[in-house]
Design an enzyme around this catalytic site. Structure first.
Site, PDB file in Angstrom:
ATOM      1  N   GLY A  46      21.356   6.494  16.251  1.00 55.92           N
ATOM      2  CA  GLY A  46      20.334   5.528  15.823  1.00 55.92           C
ATOM      3  C   GLY A  46      18.961   6.125  16.024  1.00 55.92           C
ATOM      4  O   GLY A  46      18.794   7.073  16.795  1.00 55.92           O
ATOM      5  N   GLN A  51       9.942   6.106  17.357  1.00 57.40           N
ATOM      6  CA  GLN A  51      10.345   7.354  18.022  1.00 57.40           C
ATOM      7  C   GLN A  51       9.825   8.593  17.298  1.00 57.40           C
ATOM      8  O   GLN A  51       9.777   9.679  17.869  1.00 57.40           O
ATOM      9  CB  GLN A  51      11.880   7.429  18.150  1.00 57.40           C
ATOM     10  CG  GLN A  51      12.448   6.379  19.099  1.00 57.40           C
ATOM     11  CD  GLN A  51      13.955   6.478  19.209  1.00 57.40           C
ATOM     12  OE1 GLN A  51      14.674   5.927  18.375  1.00 57.40           O
ATOM     13  NE2 GLN A  51      14.441   7.203  20.206  1.00 57.40           N
ATOM     14  N   CYS A  94      19.263   7.965  25.087  1.00 58.74           N
ATOM     15  CA  CYS A  94      18.174   7.734  24.138  1.00 58.74           C
ATOM     16  C   CYS A  94      17.528   9.075  23.808  1.00 58.74           C
ATOM     17  O   CYS A  94      17.264   9.874  24.706  1.00 58.74           O
ATOM     18  CB  CYS A  94      17.136   6.791  24.746  1.00 58.74           C
ATOM     19  SG  CYS A  94      15.744   6.432  23.643  1.00 58.74           S
ATOM     20  N   LEU A  95      17.280   9.293  22.529  1.00 60.15           N
ATOM     21  CA  LEU A  95      16.654  10.553  22.107  1.00 60.15           C
ATOM     22  C   LEU A  95      15.250  10.695  22.695  1.00 60.15           C
ATOM     23  O   LEU A  95      14.744  11.811  22.807  1.00 60.15           O
ATOM     24  CB  LEU A  95      16.604  10.630  20.578  1.00 60.15           C
ATOM     25  CG  LEU A  95      17.974  10.696  19.889  1.00 60.15           C
ATOM     26  CD1 LEU A  95      17.830  10.570  18.385  1.00 60.15           C
ATOM     27  CD2 LEU A  95      18.703  11.986  20.255  1.00 60.15           C
ATOM     28  N   HIS A 136      19.696  -1.703  21.129  1.00 57.90           N
ATOM     29  CA  HIS A 136      18.893  -0.587  21.653  1.00 57.90           C
ATOM     30  C   HIS A 136      17.741  -0.265  20.680  1.00 57.90           C
ATOM     31  O   HIS A 136      16.594  -0.119  21.102  1.00 57.90           O
ATOM     32  CB  HIS A 136      19.828   0.614  21.847  1.00 57.90           C
ATOM     33  CG  HIS A 136      19.165   1.887  22.257  1.00 57.90           C
ATOM     34  ND1 HIS A 136      19.416   2.522  23.452  1.00 57.90           N
ATOM     35  CD2 HIS A 136      18.273   2.684  21.607  1.00 57.90           C
ATOM     36  CE1 HIS A 136      18.683   3.624  23.536  1.00 57.90           C
ATOM     37  NE2 HIS A 136      17.982   3.753  22.418  1.00 57.90           N
ATOM     38  N   GLU A 137      18.048  -0.197  19.389  1.00 57.93           N
ATOM     39  CA  GLU A 137      17.002   0.130  18.390  1.00 57.93           C
ATOM     40  C   GLU A 137      15.998  -1.017  18.248  1.00 57.93           C
ATOM     41  O   GLU A 137      14.796  -0.780  18.121  1.00 57.93           O
ATOM     42  CB  GLU A 137      17.623   0.436  17.023  1.00 57.93           C
ATOM     43  CG  GLU A 137      18.652   1.544  16.984  1.00 57.93           C
ATOM     44  CD  GLU A 137      18.249   2.798  17.714  1.00 57.93           C
ATOM     45  OE1 GLU A 137      17.043   3.047  17.883  1.00 57.93           O
ATOM     46  OE2 GLU A 137      19.142   3.530  18.152  1.00 57.93           O
ATOM     47  N   HIS A 140      13.395  -0.906  20.812  1.00 60.37           N
ATOM     48  CA  HIS A 140      12.321   0.069  20.522  1.00 60.37           C
ATOM     49  C   HIS A 140      11.196  -0.578  19.702  1.00 60.37           C
ATOM     50  O   HIS A 140      10.022  -0.251  19.877  1.00 60.37           O
ATOM     51  CB  HIS A 140      12.871   1.261  19.733  1.00 60.37           C
ATOM     52  CG  HIS A 140      13.499   2.348  20.555  1.00 60.37           C
ATOM     53  ND1 HIS A 140      12.818   3.046  21.520  1.00 60.37           N
ATOM     54  CD2 HIS A 140      14.756   2.878  20.533  1.00 60.37           C
ATOM     55  CE1 HIS A 140      13.628   3.958  22.056  1.00 60.37           C
ATOM     56  NE2 HIS A 140      14.821   3.872  21.476  1.00 60.37           N
TER      57      HIS A 140
HETATM   58  O1  GNR Z   1      21.998   8.646  19.931  1.00 62.29           O
HETATM   59  C1  GNR Z   1      21.973   7.648  20.664  1.00 62.29           C
HETATM   60  N1  GNR Z   1      23.102   7.305  21.344  1.00 62.29           N
HETATM   61  C2  GNR Z   1      23.236   6.100  22.028  1.00 62.29           C
HETATM   62  C3  GNR Z   1      24.293   5.993  22.922  1.00 62.29           C
HETATM   63  C4  GNR Z   1      24.492   4.809  23.610  1.00 62.29           C
HETATM   64  C5  GNR Z   1      23.643   3.755  23.410  1.00 62.29           C
HETATM   65  C6  GNR Z   1      22.579   3.858  22.542  1.00 62.29           C
HETATM   66  C7  GNR Z   1      22.376   5.028  21.853  1.00 62.29           C
HETATM   67  S1  GNR Z   1      21.045   5.158  20.728  1.00 62.29           S
HETATM   68  C8  GNR Z   1      20.730   6.865  20.819  1.00 62.29           C
HETATM   69  C9  GNR Z   1      19.667   7.269  19.813  1.00 62.29           C
HETATM   70  C10 GNR Z   1      18.357   6.597  20.169  1.00 62.29           C
HETATM   71  O2  GNR Z   1      17.660   6.921  21.085  1.00 62.29           O
HETATM   72  N2  GNR Z   1      17.993   5.590  19.440  1.00 62.29           N
HETATM   73  O3  GNR Z   1      16.873   4.917  19.707  1.00 62.29           O
HETATM   74 NI    NI Z   2      16.539   5.174  21.857  1.00 60.16          NI
END
Ligand code: GNR
Ligand code: NI
Length: 172
Positions: A46, A51, A94-95, A136-137, A140
């Site tokens: 995601g 980001q 999270c990236l 999660h997204e 953000h």
């Molecule tokens: O790549 C991602 N893997 C992930 C693993 C577990 C829960 C959420 C994520 S999202 C993350 C990519 C990211 O930072 N998206 O904002």
């Molecule tokens: Ni993230």
């Protein structure tokens, strides 16, 4: 299409509340294409626009595994229309928090309404990994990182590690 640099914490830009997208036009679609390419290159499942420094309420997701066909989702101006009462714990990454992982509890299932790549109003019900990733997204978009769901102790431990890493990189 282009792979864009991903902003990593600590960085004030990640705390911004993103603005709604006025219209899903060709310029927005070009940004969504760049986001998808950036997410696949990372690789991640995601990516929210903030980001890559774009403070707009849009995100891309693809939770298909490497041996599966790609299933990209383009999600603009999402809103929750329902969340389940029961929570599920999942180990998140999270990236924008490279190499940091922690267990986060969130509603196990959600329903959202959003605009798709063509600007059409859609609904999506999700559970499992897709529900985790959507929440999660969508966090953000409001300037929230998964570490904001942890204790201050755990959050500060991770932030200190990332700050130290940034200082090392800057010092070369
Ligand atoms: O790549 C991602 N893997 C992930 C693993 C577990 C829960 C959420 C994520 S999202 C993350 C990519 C990211 O930072 N998206 O904002
Ligand atoms: Ni993230």
């Amino acid at each position: 299409m282009a792979v864009l640099p991903i902003i990593t914490a600590p960085d004030k830009r990640l705390e911004a509340v993103s603005a709604p997208v006025a219209a899903v036009d060709d310029a927005v679609r070009a940004q969504l294409d760049d986001m998808l390419e950036t997410m696949y290159a990372a690789p991640g499942i995601g990516l929210a626009a903030i980001q890559v420094g774009i403070p707009k309420r849009m995100l891309v997701i693809d939770i298909a595994r490497e041996d599966e066909e790609k299933q990209p989702l383009f999600i603009v101006n999402p809103e929750f229309t329902w969340v389940s009462d029961d929570d599920k714990v999942y180990e998140e990454g999270c990236l924008s928090l490279p190499e940091q992982y922690a267990e986060v509890a969130r509603p196990a299932a959600v329903k959202i309404s959003y605009l798709d790549y063509n600007g059409e109003q859609k609904e999506l019900q999700a559970d499992g990994l897709l529900a985790v990733c959507l929440q999660h997204e969508m966090d953000h978009l409001d300037g929230i990182l998964f570490i904001d769901h942890l204790s201050a102790l755990k959050r500060n431990m991770i932030l200190r590690k990332l700050l130290k890493q940034k200082r090392l990189v800057e010092a070369g």
